[in-house]
Design a protein around this motif. Sequence first.
Motif, PDB file in Angstrom:
ATOM      1  N   VAL A  59       1.183  -2.473   5.064  1.00 39.58           N
ATOM      2  CA  VAL A  59       1.595  -2.372   3.674  1.00 39.58           C
ATOM      3  C   VAL A  59       2.742  -1.378   3.594  1.00 39.58           C
ATOM      4  O   VAL A  59       2.672  -0.290   4.186  1.00 39.58           O
ATOM      5  CB  VAL A  59       0.417  -1.921   2.779  1.00 39.58           C
ATOM      6  CG1 VAL A  59       0.849  -1.776   1.331  1.00 39.58           C
ATOM      7  CG2 VAL A  59      -0.742  -2.913   2.893  1.00 39.58           C
ATOM      8  N   ASP A  60       3.812  -1.760   2.876  1.00 38.95           N
ATOM      9  CA  ASP A  60       5.026  -0.936   2.774  1.00 38.95           C
ATOM     10  C   ASP A  60       4.698   0.531   2.517  1.00 38.95           C
ATOM     11  O   ASP A  60       3.993   0.876   1.572  1.00 38.95           O
ATOM     12  CB  ASP A  60       5.922  -1.446   1.638  1.00 38.95           C
ATOM     13  CG  ASP A  60       6.534  -2.808   1.952  1.00 38.95           C
ATOM     14  OD1 ASP A  60       6.531  -3.201   3.139  1.00 38.95           O
ATOM     15  OD2 ASP A  60       7.006  -3.481   1.013  1.00 38.95           O
ATOM     16  N   ASP A 105       2.518 -13.025   4.574  1.00 39.52           N
ATOM     17  CA  ASP A 105       2.991 -11.985   3.659  1.00 39.52           C
ATOM     18  C   ASP A 105       1.934 -11.807   2.577  1.00 39.52           C
ATOM     19  O   ASP A 105       1.272 -12.772   2.172  1.00 39.52           O
ATOM     20  CB  ASP A 105       4.322 -12.395   3.019  1.00 39.52           C
ATOM     21  CG  ASP A 105       5.454 -12.430   4.038  1.00 39.52           C
ATOM     22  OD1 ASP A 105       5.418 -11.633   4.999  1.00 39.52           O
ATOM     23  OD2 ASP A 105       6.359 -13.269   3.878  1.00 39.52           O
ATOM     24  N   GLU A 107       0.938  -9.540  -1.196  1.00 41.18           N
ATOM     25  CA  GLU A 107       1.329  -8.664  -2.287  1.00 41.18           C
ATOM     26  C   GLU A 107       0.036  -8.143  -2.895  1.00 41.18           C
ATOM     27  O   GLU A 107      -0.780  -8.910  -3.398  1.00 41.18           O
ATOM     28  CB  GLU A 107       2.160  -9.410  -3.332  1.00 41.18           C
ATOM     29  CG  GLU A 107       2.719  -8.487  -4.379  1.00 41.18           C
ATOM     30  CD  GLU A 107       3.767  -9.164  -5.261  1.00 41.18           C
ATOM     31  OE1 GLU A 107       3.900  -8.723  -6.412  1.00 41.18           O
ATOM     32  OE2 GLU A 107       4.429 -10.099  -4.786  1.00 41.18           O
ATOM     33  N   LYS A 120       2.060  -3.050  -3.942  1.00 40.08           N
ATOM     34  CA  LYS A 120       2.951  -3.051  -2.784  1.00 40.08           C
ATOM     35  C   LYS A 120       2.911  -4.386  -2.041  1.00 40.08           C
ATOM     36  O   LYS A 120       1.973  -5.160  -2.170  1.00 40.08           O
ATOM     37  CB  LYS A 120       2.570  -1.923  -1.823  1.00 40.08           C
ATOM     38  CG  LYS A 120       2.797  -0.537  -2.418  1.00 40.08           C
ATOM     39  CD  LYS A 120       2.522   0.539  -1.418  1.00 40.08           C
ATOM     40  CE  LYS A 120       2.843   1.906  -2.006  1.00 40.08           C
ATOM     41  NZ  LYS A 120       2.605   2.972  -1.026  1.00 40.08           N
ATOM     42  N   LYS A 121       3.964  -4.593  -1.233  1.00 40.20           N
ATOM     43  CA  LYS A 121       4.055  -5.798  -0.415  1.00 40.20           C
ATOM     44  C   LYS A 121       3.802  -5.438   1.037  1.00 40.20           C
ATOM     45  O   LYS A 121       3.940  -4.278   1.429  1.00 40.20           O
ATOM     46  CB  LYS A 121       5.426  -6.443  -0.561  1.00 40.20           C
ATOM     47  CG  LYS A 121       5.681  -6.973  -1.951  1.00 40.20           C
ATOM     48  CD  LYS A 121       7.015  -7.640  -2.063  1.00 40.20           C
ATOM     49  CE  LYS A 121       7.189  -8.149  -3.486  1.00 40.20           C
ATOM     50  NZ  LYS A 121       8.356  -8.975  -3.634  1.00 40.20           N
ATOM     51  N   LYS A 123       2.204  -7.294   5.103  1.00 42.76           N
ATOM     52  CA  LYS A 123       1.809  -8.415   5.958  1.00 42.76           C
ATOM     53  C   LYS A 123       0.373  -8.208   6.405  1.00 42.76           C
ATOM     54  O   LYS A 123      -0.096  -7.082   6.544  1.00 42.76           O
ATOM     55  CB  LYS A 123       2.662  -8.473   7.217  1.00 42.76           C
ATOM     56  CG  LYS A 123       3.997  -9.122   7.090  1.00 42.76           C
ATOM     57  CD  LYS A 123       4.558  -9.407   8.484  1.00 42.76           C
ATOM     58  CE  LYS A 123       5.894 -10.091   8.420  1.00 42.76           C
ATOM     59  NZ  LYS A 123       5.924 -11.294   7.636  1.00 42.76           N
TER      60      LYS A 123
END
Length: 175
Positions: A59-60, A105, A107, A120-121, A123
């Motif tokens: 997660v970003d 991906d 979100e 957050k975005k 994978k």
Amino acid sequence: IKLGNYTGLEVKKEVAPLTDADVEGGLMEIRQRQAELVPVEGGPVLKDDVAICDEEFLVDGEPPIKHENVEIVVDGENLTVFDQPQKALAASLIGASVGQTRESDIEVPATFREAQYAGKKGKVKITIQDLKRSRLPEVTDEWAKSLDFENLAHMRDEMKKRLGMSREDAAVEAM
């Protein structure tokens, strides 16, 4: 409030008929509850297999989250990540092999319970480490005896009685 006619109404009890297929369906439910998970050597993941997986969530702006040896029942539909359904990822597990990785991906919903991930975005990566498949017990006299019935015929008779009582109860409830 003016009540209409509410007394003297007749109600018909409707009991659904019981078929041999219903009895066999009841036996199948018992077999499924008693299924044994056995290792699968080679071959692709099939629907309803249990895949033993390592999961990694990226997660970003957050350190990776890793889970090892997670059991996932592969039905091709019901897989959630951060409380979000991941149908495409679930479907991608069918046909995969041990050692393969599937990723998607993601979100994270803004309303997610852990604020540091919310909105957050990132994978998700799922690597299949092992594979197991359900093996149903055979429908035999020995199996019936292991469940405290005299034999398979006795088990079927008892199943028919129990299903009949259940249908009778449902009919009374519906009345």
